[in-house]
Enzyme design. Structure first.
Site, PDB file in Angstrom:
ATOM      1  N   VAL A  92       0.829  -1.199   0.000  1.00 15.90           N
ATOM      2  CA  VAL A  92       0.000   0.000   0.000  1.00 15.90           C
ATOM      3  C   VAL A  92       0.866   1.252   0.000  1.00 15.90           C
ATOM      4  O   VAL A  92       0.378   2.362   0.050  1.00 15.90           O
ATOM      5  CB  VAL A  92      -0.959   0.029   1.213  1.00 15.90           C
ATOM      6  CG1 VAL A  92      -1.983  -1.088   1.101  1.00 15.90           C
ATOM      7  CG2 VAL A  92      -0.197  -0.072   2.528  1.00 15.90           C
ATOM      8  N   ASP A  93       2.190   1.065  -0.046  1.00 15.89           N
ATOM      9  CA  ASP A  93       3.076   2.227  -0.113  1.00 15.89           C
ATOM     10  C   ASP A  93       3.673   2.331  -1.520  1.00 15.89           C
ATOM     11  O   ASP A  93       3.204   1.681  -2.445  1.00 15.89           O
ATOM     12  CB  ASP A  93       4.179   2.127   0.953  1.00 15.89           C
ATOM     13  CG  ASP A  93       4.928   0.788   0.869  1.00 15.89           C
ATOM     14  OD1 ASP A  93       4.684   0.003  -0.077  1.00 15.89           O
ATOM     15  OD2 ASP A  93       5.760   0.532   1.761  1.00 15.89           O
ATOM     16  N   ASP A  94       4.699   3.120  -1.681  1.00 13.47           N
ATOM     17  CA  ASP A  94       5.260   3.299  -3.019  1.00 13.47           C
ATOM     18  C   ASP A  94       6.351   2.285  -3.325  1.00 13.47           C
ATOM     19  O   ASP A  94       7.410   2.609  -3.846  1.00 13.47           O
ATOM     20  CB  ASP A  94       5.777   4.732  -3.186  1.00 13.47           C
ATOM     21  CG  ASP A  94       4.620   5.712  -3.207  1.00 13.47           C
ATOM     22  OD1 ASP A  94       3.570   5.357  -3.782  1.00 13.47           O
ATOM     23  OD2 ASP A  94       4.743   6.796  -2.624  1.00 13.47           O
TER      24      ASP A  94
END
Ligand code: WTA
Length: 693
Positions: free
Chosen positions: A562-564
């Site tokens: 859910v992050d980059d």
């Protein structure tokens, strides 16, 4: 029966982390079968009856104890299965996972002294298994192989330990290892551990620049490499990459005085390699002259064992630091239960020791259990797509652990490559690195495993040291694509945006409550980043960076980062790292990188690139941009797609709206959502118009 009711009762008292296992039991007991009944895959009664954990009940009892009395649970295992020179002082563990209560601190078995190399080799030999094969090595070419028994492995490790001591490597010193999958790779890791040196393995697919960055960060006394490696039909001159990295790191103030180079004869003769006098030494010229016995350096349980750099959401890689005692206990225990390990097993994990999987489940976990491990130098589709099964038959592999990307690529190549081999030795399969899609799961299960072998779909991370959510193959039915239930001592919590834990069937962000022995202790040289990235997002919890849902039966389903961070063929790649490589090209003004669904790799790398004013798009420039990323990070991070972007969609405050870019990358053009908050909404149309260029 009342007995049965009591049983169900005790299960409903399980901590919520264990999920709703009472309905799992209902399934097993033949009651109210879930609507996904057809998706439940049961281990055979024969498999379960022989398994270390053979029923949900047995798991539940152990799990309950592991979370209610972690100190008792882990100290029993630590005491009965490992050697400690001195026992831990009083507390088995201490932890503070709440920044508001001071610095984050995790310690397991503090005050105890041990040595992981001693536990992985000497202890196994003392128990009578010195003549058992520790490592079977299979080279790139068919027919190229070798093996080492536990005693032979110990001798080799000791020779290198002695050499390293002789050249001045001391407890706590860093050693950078840049080696392919030769036996020398685990040998080097173990030799460092034996003398208390901290190894930092850099995957031999990283570029000189990435290697230099890691050298500059940890300032090793020695770099250990080999002249070349052959993977598939290509020879790669690794020593040249190291030479360039050493020049680069010297420019940044870190000069390494010694480069020990192993001659990998099968790939290249040493004459073809340039050597720098006084700095470069051939392994074969020195190491074999040292004694085959080397006293162990007893270290504190909390002394560092290794550093392993991994990608995060900013450009700079993070040096994940693992310590000794907790990691040892955790990697070994997870290996044993998740693969239902038996002394007769022949185990093969296709991961490279350059990644965490190769640390915990090629080297430490299996050797600590006294297992016979296969180390494979080559490529899984060389000379053809049947190579894996050829190796399985050759060594009678019983446990085969790999990544979904390999499963998908072999699936695409057709069943004939699989079915022409017997594979009857296989009994457990494993998957790691990314979510395994149900169709790949089913192919792996039905075709590779002949519908006979449970699949351990293990969810974990570089940071966790070992498996966190994983099937225990004999314990319960599986659902294709679910990592099933938490390992002993692990308390997953799914939280919403605000950090509130959600019960029952839900989706959200995956966090872990409390610590476990294998947890990393810090990011090397940057404890603040450790706290900010992992412990500040949701107070009191470790935040994994993954999304997750839990179904009505309590099974966990990982849904991706859910992050980059994107996950390409099981390799973790920070979008920011790729972006900064792209913008280092003088003609690139700006870049934004997102993941998109890729049939084989899981995710591919999609780069939106804005050029400097006046520079025209060209095929040559596209190739050069890709080459820039290969040179700065490594071939595995090369973008799959470059999308010319006259402008990037930004909010009025200048933030790039990646949500929109992801939709464009995946061609979900009718799902762009609200674009009215963009500084210049017309950018989106321009991008779409250029989509197919
Ligand atoms: C992903 C690899 C779904 C996840 C051991 C995690 C998985 C990242 C699985 C860590 C799995 C790993 N199912 N996703 N079984 N295993 N992942 O640090 O996104 O290289 O956060 O460790 O891989 O990657 P790392």
């Amino acid at each position: 029966s009342s007995d049965h009711l009591r049983h169900m009762d005790s299960m409903s008292q399980l901590p919520s982390g264990a999920g709703n296992i009472s309905s799992l039991n209902a399934v097993i007991l033949g009651e109210s079968l879930a609507s996904e009944e057809h998706d439940l895959v049961f281990p055979s009664p024969h498999f379960s009856s022989q398994a270390l954990i053979s029923s949900p009940q047995q798991y539940q009892e152990m799990y309950k104890r592991s979370v209610e009395d972690p100190a008792g649970f882990w100290s029993d295992i630590a005491t009965s299965e490992f050697f400690w020179k001195d026992k831990w002082a009083h507390e088995v563990y201490t932890e503070n996972l709440d920044v508001s209560k001071g610095p984050i601190k995790i310690e397991w078995f503090k005050g105890a002294t041990t040595n992981i190399c001693y536990n992985a080799l000497d202890r196994i030999i003392e128990s009578g298994s010195g003549d058992k094969v520790a490592i079977y090595w299979e080279g790139n070419e068919l027919g190229q192989d070798g093996k080492l028994t536990y005693s032979e492995l110990l001798n080799k490790v000791c020779q290198l330990s002695n050499y390293l001591k002789h050249v001045g490597v001391k407890k706590g010193d860093a050693v950078v290892i840049y080696l392919p999958m030769l036996m020398e790779l685990p040998i080097t890791m173990l030799a460092c551990a034996r003398i208390g040196a901290v190894h930092s393995v850099v995957f031999a697919g990283f570029s000189a620049e990435s290697l230099a960055q890691r050298i500059v960060d940890c300032k090793p006394r020695v770099v250990i490499t080999c002249n070349a490696v052959r993977r598939g039909s290509k020879a790669i001159h690794l020593k040249e990459i190291v030479d360039n990295a050493l020049v680069e790191s010297a420019k940044n103030g870190v000069s390494v005085g010694l480069c020990l180079t192993c001659e990998n004869q099968s790939a290249m003769k040493r004459e073809a390699t340039k050597c720098q006098d006084g700095r470069d030494i051939w392994w074969q010229d020195v190491v074999p002259q040292y004694p085959t016995e080397c006293e162990v350096e007893w270290v504190d349980s909390e002394d560092p064992l290794f550093l392993l750099y991994t990608s995060g959401s900013t450009g700079k890689p993070k040096g994940v630091l693992h310590t000794t005692g907790g990691y040892m206990v955790y990697s070994a225990t997870t290996f044993k239960y998740a693969f239902d390990y038996k002394p007769s097993d022949i185990y093969w994990c296709t991961a490279d020791c350059g990644w965490i999987t190769g640390h915990s489940y090629v080297t430490y976990g299996p050797l600590l259990n006294g297992a016979s491990v296969i180390v494979f130098e080559g490529a899984p589709n060389y000379p053809n797509s049947g190579r894996c099964w050829d190796i399985v038959d050759k060594y009678k592999v019983t446990i085969f652990y790999t990544a979904p990307t390999l499963v998908r690529s072999l699936m695409r190549d057709g069943n004939e490559y699989v079915t022409r081999y017997s594979r009857k030795s296989l009994r457990v399969l494993g998957s790691v690195g990314e979510p395994i899609n149900p169709s790949a799961w089913k192919w792996f299960y039905n075709v590779v495993g002949d519908s006979r072998c449970p699949i351990s779909d293990t969810w974990w991370q570089t940071e966790t040291g070992g498996f966190m959510i994983t099937p225990l193959p004999g314990a319960w039915p599986q659902k294709p694509g679910s990592a099933t239930f938490p390992f002993f001592g692990v308390q997953p919590v799914i939280v919403d945006e605000k950090g509130n834990g959600i019960e029952g069937e839900c989706s959200g962000y995956l966090c872990i409550k409390n610590s476990w022995p294998g947890a990393f202790r810090t990011l090397y040289g940057d404890h603040e980043r450790y706290e900010t990235t992992y412990f500040k997002p949701f107070t009191g919890y470790y935040f994994s960076g993954d999304g997750c849902s839990r179904d009505k039966d309590g099974y966990y389903w990982l849904t991706g980062r859910v992050d980059d961070v994107i996950n390409v063929s099981g390799h973790r790649i920070g979008t920011a790292e790729v972006e900064s490589a792209l913008v280092s090209h003088p003609q690139c003004a700006e870049a934004a990188v997102v993941g998109f669904e890729h049939e084989v790799k899981g995710q591919g790398i999609y780069a939106f690139v804005t050029l400097v004013d006046g520079i025209p798009y060209s095929e040559e420039l596209r190739k050069n941009l890709i080459l820039t990323v290969r040179n700065q990070i490594g071939a595995f991070a090369a973008p799959d797609k470059i999308h010319w972007a006259p402008g990037l969609p930004k909010t009025r405050s200048g933030k790039i709206m990646r949500r929109i870019l992801r939709k464009i990358a995946s061609r979900q053009l009718d799902e762009l959502g609200d674009i009215s908050t963009l500084a210049d909404p017309s950018v989106v149309e321009q991008l779409i118009a250029l989509s197919d260029s």
